[in-house]
Design an enzyme around this catalytic site. Structure first.
Site, PDB file in Angstrom:
ATOM      1  N   LYS A 128      48.514 -23.985  18.499  1.00  0.00           N
ATOM      2  CA  LYS A 128      49.615 -24.337  17.587  1.00  0.00           C
ATOM      3  C   LYS A 128      50.468 -23.111  17.241  1.00  0.00           C
ATOM      4  CE  LYS A 128      48.999 -24.611  12.925  1.00  0.00           C
ATOM      5  NZ  LYS A 128      49.966 -23.993  12.028  1.00  0.00           N
ATOM      6  N   ASN A 129      49.808 -22.041  16.828  1.00  0.00           N
ATOM      7  CA  ASN A 129      50.588 -20.919  16.302  1.00  0.00           C
ATOM      8  C   ASN A 129      51.312 -20.125  17.395  1.00  0.00           C
ATOM      9  OD1 ASN A 129      50.020 -21.736  13.738  1.00  0.00           O
ATOM     10  ND2 ASN A 129      48.349 -20.280  13.415  1.00  0.00           N
ATOM     11  N   CYS A 158      51.498 -25.197   4.698  1.00  0.00           N
ATOM     12  CA  CYS A 158      50.346 -25.276   3.787  1.00  0.00           C
ATOM     13  C   CYS A 158      50.568 -24.410   2.561  1.00  0.00           C
ATOM     14  CB  CYS A 158      49.087 -24.799   4.506  1.00  0.00           C
ATOM     15  SG  CYS A 158      48.552 -25.913   5.795  1.00  0.00           S
ATOM     16  N   ARG A 190      53.696 -17.169  -0.395  1.00  0.00           N
ATOM     17  CA  ARG A 190      53.798 -16.720   1.003  1.00  0.00           C
ATOM     18  C   ARG A 190      55.189 -16.139   1.217  1.00  0.00           C
ATOM     19  NH1 ARG A 190      51.302 -21.349   4.835  1.00  0.00           N
ATOM     20  NH2 ARG A 190      51.305 -19.673   6.377  1.00  0.00           N
ATOM     21  N   PRO A 191      55.400 -14.876   0.745  1.00  0.00           N
ATOM     22  CA  PRO A 191      56.731 -14.272   0.844  1.00  0.00           C
ATOM     23  C   PRO A 191      57.153 -14.038   2.297  1.00  0.00           C
ATOM     24  CG  PRO A 191      55.116 -12.656   0.067  1.00  0.00           C
ATOM     25  CD  PRO A 191      54.397 -13.970   0.175  1.00  0.00           C
ATOM     26  N   ILE A 192      58.464 -13.848   2.511  1.00  0.00           N
ATOM     27  CA  ILE A 192      58.928 -13.529   3.871  1.00  0.00           C
ATOM     28  C   ILE A 192      59.705 -12.201   3.869  1.00  0.00           C
ATOM     29  CG2 ILE A 192      58.984 -15.919   4.727  1.00  0.00           C
ATOM     30  CD1 ILE A 192      62.108 -15.637   4.399  1.00  0.00           C
ATOM     31  N   ASP A 193      59.387 -11.358   2.880  1.00  0.00           N
ATOM     32  CA  ASP A 193      60.099 -10.081   2.764  1.00  0.00           C
ATOM     33  C   ASP A 193      59.993  -9.227   4.027  1.00  0.00           C
ATOM     34  OD1 ASP A 193      57.339 -10.058   1.744  1.00  0.00           O
ATOM     35  OD2 ASP A 193      57.638  -7.911   1.512  1.00  0.00           O
ATOM     36  N   GLN A 194      58.852  -9.283   4.737  1.00  0.00           N
ATOM     37  CA  GLN A 194      58.684  -8.445   5.928  1.00  0.00           C
ATOM     38  C   GLN A 194      59.529  -8.960   7.097  1.00  0.00           C
ATOM     39  OE1 GLN A 194      56.907  -5.467   5.707  1.00  0.00           O
ATOM     40  NE2 GLN A 194      57.040  -6.159   3.596  1.00  0.00           N
ATOM     41  N   ASP A 230      42.012 -18.711   9.063  1.00  0.00           N
ATOM     42  CA  ASP A 230      42.143 -20.125   9.435  1.00  0.00           C
ATOM     43  C   ASP A 230      40.797 -20.775   9.755  1.00  0.00           C
ATOM     44  OD1 ASP A 230      44.823 -19.843   9.062  1.00  0.00           O
ATOM     45  OD2 ASP A 230      45.350 -19.764  11.177  1.00  0.00           O
ATOM     46  N   ARG A 240      48.986 -31.974  11.576  1.00  0.00           N
ATOM     47  CA  ARG A 240      49.937 -30.892  11.867  1.00  0.00           C
ATOM     48  C   ARG A 240      49.373 -29.952  12.918  1.00  0.00           C
ATOM     49  NH1 ARG A 240      50.869 -27.409   7.224  1.00  0.00           N
ATOM     50  NH2 ARG A 240      51.447 -26.199   9.043  1.00  0.00           N
TER      51      ARG A 240
HETATM   52  C1  EPZ Z   1      50.334 -17.313  10.200  1.00  0.00           C
HETATM   53  O1  EPZ Z   1      50.981 -17.502   8.947  1.00  0.00           O
HETATM   54  C2  EPZ Z   1      49.791 -18.657  10.595  1.00  0.00           C
HETATM   55  N1  EPZ Z   1      50.898 -19.605  10.683  1.00  0.00           N
HETATM   56  C3  EPZ Z   1      48.763 -19.132   9.592  1.00  0.00           C
HETATM   57  O2  EPZ Z   1      48.183 -20.300  10.100  1.00  0.00           O
HETATM   58  C4  EPZ Z   1      47.669 -18.068   9.452  1.00  0.00           C
HETATM   59  O3  EPZ Z   1      46.803 -18.441   8.397  1.00  0.00           O
HETATM   60  C5  EPZ Z   1      48.268 -16.710   9.134  1.00  0.00           C
HETATM   61  O4  EPZ Z   1      49.277 -16.371  10.124  1.00  0.00           O
HETATM   62  C6  EPZ Z   1      47.256 -15.573   9.126  1.00  0.00           C
HETATM   63  O5  EPZ Z   1      46.624 -15.503  10.375  1.00  0.00           O
HETATM   64  C7  EPZ Z   1      51.672 -19.631  11.750  1.00  0.00           C
HETATM   65  O6  EPZ Z   1      51.483 -18.901  12.701  1.00  0.00           O
HETATM   66  C8  EPZ Z   1      52.764 -20.627  11.749  1.00  0.00           C
HETATM   67  P1  EPZ Z   1      51.117 -13.825   7.729  1.00  0.00           P
HETATM   68  P2  EPZ Z   1      51.978 -16.426   8.388  1.00  0.00           P
HETATM   69  O7  EPZ Z   1      52.558 -13.490   7.670  1.00  0.00           O
HETATM   70  O8  EPZ Z   1      52.709 -15.807   9.531  1.00  0.00           O
HETATM   71  C9  EPZ Z   1      51.622 -11.701   3.489  1.00  0.00           C
HETATM   72  C10 EPZ Z   1      47.253 -22.419   9.979  1.00  0.00           C
HETATM   73  O9  EPZ Z   1      46.402 -23.015   9.294  1.00  0.00           O
HETATM   74  N2  EPZ Z   1      53.056 -11.593   3.827  1.00  0.00           N
HETATM   75  O10 EPZ Z   1      50.268 -13.195   8.765  1.00  0.00           O
HETATM   76  O11 EPZ Z   1      52.761 -17.061   7.318  1.00  0.00           O
HETATM   77  C11 EPZ Z   1      51.184 -13.139   3.278  1.00  0.00           C
HETATM   78  O12 EPZ Z   1      51.473 -13.599   1.980  1.00  0.00           O
HETATM   79  C12 EPZ Z   1      48.221 -21.495   9.317  1.00  0.00           C
HETATM   80  O13 EPZ Z   1      47.389 -22.560  11.198  1.00  0.00           O
HETATM   81  C13 EPZ Z   1      53.901 -10.886   2.998  1.00  0.00           C
HETATM   82  O14 EPZ Z   1      53.507 -10.365   1.950  1.00  0.00           O
HETATM   83  O15 EPZ Z   1      50.940 -15.388   7.781  1.00  0.00           O
HETATM   84  C14 EPZ Z   1      49.705 -13.044   3.577  1.00  0.00           C
HETATM   85  O16 EPZ Z   1      49.035 -12.554   2.445  1.00  0.00           O
HETATM   86  C15 EPZ Z   1      48.073 -21.422   7.846  1.00  0.00           C
HETATM   87  N3  EPZ Z   1      55.222 -10.793   3.353  1.00  0.00           N
HETATM   88  C16 EPZ Z   1      49.648 -11.979   4.683  1.00  0.00           C
HETATM   89  O17 EPZ Z   1      50.866 -11.249   4.591  1.00  0.00           O
HETATM   90  C17 EPZ Z   1      55.708 -11.340   4.494  1.00  0.00           C
HETATM   91  O18 EPZ Z   1      56.912 -11.211   4.757  1.00  0.00           O
HETATM   92  C18 EPZ Z   1      49.513 -12.509   6.091  1.00  0.00           C
HETATM   93  O19 EPZ Z   1      50.484 -13.530   6.302  1.00  0.00           O
HETATM   94  C19 EPZ Z   1      54.832 -12.053   5.325  1.00  0.00           C
HETATM   95  C20 EPZ Z   1      53.505 -12.160   4.978  1.00  0.00           C
END
Ligand code: EPZ
Length: 430
Positions: free
Chosen positions: A22-23, A117, A122-126, A305, A397
């Site tokens: 999926k991812n 979910c 879940r910020p997107i600042d990065q 996950d 999903r």
């Molecule tokens: C991906 O989410 C996956 N989703 C998630 O899978 C998975 O749990 C997660 O990676 C961790 O492996 C998809 O690929 C669509 P991250 P993502 O950015 O990209 C923080 C599932 O069940 N962060 O790696 O959203 C964030 O809050 C789903 O399949 C920031 O602070 O996760 C978290 O604490 C759920 N700023 C950490 O980083 C940012 O800009 C890791 O999040 C981005 C993230």
């Protein structure tokens, strides 16, 4: 509302074939925009997040042909739109990849704040940090994120946090930027590597994916390709844990065992047998499990996950175990549901302290999110009596034909439309 109804206590036996990841799929589908050409994507899982991604591509003007259930031909030559409709982007987290892909090809994109979910903030600042370093401006108004750039130029970015999404968006936005982009402190998940491989097949120059430094040399033009998505390591892990909890002997096919190392290590620790082959693993369990400790970490650590599925296993393991969640703030929402099935779990901050009970008993529970929903299904398979899991649209999903695959290995599970069908199933099995 559809639900799963499960009669527990049946050991699982036979073979199950794992679908595409999926991812990886939700990153590769938006990446087809960059090709501006025809891409054939194989091994796409038949799940609702993929259906939404295809719908978005089609609304943006892509021509989409279904070759079979898991293969689509996508022609993004004549894309017209750069705005992803609000209702579609809010249906899944991964809609943020359309920001990177559209920005890269057209210099602009608009996407609603992504849904998906609810695992806490879940910020997107990065993600925005990469776009801005490459020369784009962003604004967030009325829940819509807009990014724009006259031109994108390579840059050196150090992520403050290891993020799968930001790493993948970094690659998507940099592949056609002028010059070289260096991304540091990158996520190393298999789906990051899969996206890089897809981009390279389309003519990009991305090196280092799978390590913490990725170098992208911008190219002027990309082209189409035929690409097969990697197997889903979380779907595989979910089936492996289902066998561990319910007992049995199952060959899990179409996997990359290397991607499953952290999951396999925990299964061995709790007392299961795991045999590894080239592209399959066999899990054998007599249902007697031992306690252990686990902490979620970015890949190659134990995946967040798989955290709810692990907790379900430890809930019926002998002794006291701990599960520490280090990635998301709010990923223990399933604990109340599992308690209704007899679990003894206390959550303190980001640690769940689990005192193993002898068995779960069937109950009516709600899937709070995708992986927790799958974990409750595992609990139902191991439980005595009948379990009903509501809100299974979360599970759909990310898991292709979960009930069909489980039925093939001996589980008693059905997907029912409503209360009437549910009562019919209960009458039939009791
Ligand atoms: C991906 O989410 C996956 N989703 C998630 O899978 C998975 O749990 C997660 O990676 C961790 O492996 C998809 O690929 C669509 P991250 P993502 O950015 O990209 C923080 C599932 O069940 N962060 O790696 O959203 C964030 O809050 C789903 O399949 C920031 O602070 O996760 C978290 O604490 C759920 N700023 C950490 O980083 C940012 O800009 C890791 O999040 C981005 C993230």
């Amino acid at each position: 509302m559809e639900k799963f109804v499960i009669t527990g206590g049946k050991p699982l036996r036979g073979e199950v074939t794992i679908s595409g990841a999926k991812n990886a799929a939700v990153g590769i589908l938006p990446a087809t925009i960059l090709a501006a050409d025809i891409c054939v994507v194989e091994n796409l899982p038949d799940i609702s997040d993929v259906a939404v991604s295809l719908k978005i591509l089609s609304v943006l003007g892509a021509q989409i042909k279904m070759i079979n259930r898991n293969t689509y031909e996508i022609d993004t030559t004549h894309l017209t739109g750069t705005n992803v409709p609000d209702d579609l982007s809010r249906q899944m987290r991964a809609s943020y990849y359309f920001l990177g892909a559209l920005l890269s090809r057209f210099g602009k994109a608009q996407v609603a704040m992504p849904g998906g979910c609810n695992l806490g903030p879940r910020p997107i600042d990065q993600h925005l940090k990469v776009f801005s370093a490459l020369g784009a401006e962003d604004s967030v108004d009325y829940g819509m994120i807009t990014v724009r750039a006259k031109e994108l130029n390579g840059a050196h970015i150090f992520f403050d946090k290891v993020s799968v999404g930001a790493t993948m968006n970094g690659m998507l936005s940099a592949v056609m930027a002028k010059g070289q982009t260096i991304l540091e402190n990158c996520a190393k998940e298999p789906h990051v590597v899969d996206l890089a491989n897809f981009l390279n097949m389309c003519g990009a120059d991305v090196r280092g994916a799978g390590t913490d430094v990725i170098k992208v040399r911008g190219v002027e033009k990309m082209h189409g390709c035929t690409y097969s998505i990697i197997p889903d390591q979380i779907e595989a892990g979910t089936f492996m844990f289902a066998v561990a909890a319910a007992g049995g002997n199952v060959l899990v096919k179409n996997v990359i065992p290397k991607h499953l190392e952290a999951t396999t290590a925990k299964l061995l620790e709790v007392g299961c047998q795991v045999e590894e082959f080239d592209d399959s693993v066999r899990v054998i369990s007599d249902g007697h499990l031992r306690h252990t400790q686990v902490t979620t970490l970015p890949y190659p650590g134990f995946p967040t996950d798989m955290q709810p599925q692990m907790a379900v296993l430890l809930g019926i393991a002998e002794g006291t175990s701990t599960v520490t969640e280090s990635i998301f703030e709010n990923r223990f929402k399933y604990v109340d549901e599992l308690t209704r099935m007899g679990a003894d779990i206390k959550v303190e901050s980001n640690i769940a302290i689990i005192s193993g009970v002898k068995r779960y008993t069937g109950a009516r529970v709600n899937a709070p999110d995708l992986r927790a929903g799958a974990a409750l299904v595992i609990a139902g398979l191991a439980a005595e009596g009948i379990t009903v899991v509501d809100d299974i649209y979360y599970i759909q999903r990310g898991y292709e034909a979960l009930e069909e695959k489980l039925t093939k290995i001996g589980a008693k599970i059905a997907r029912v439309e409503d209360e009437k069908e549910l009562q019919k199933f209960i009458l039939k099995v009791s």
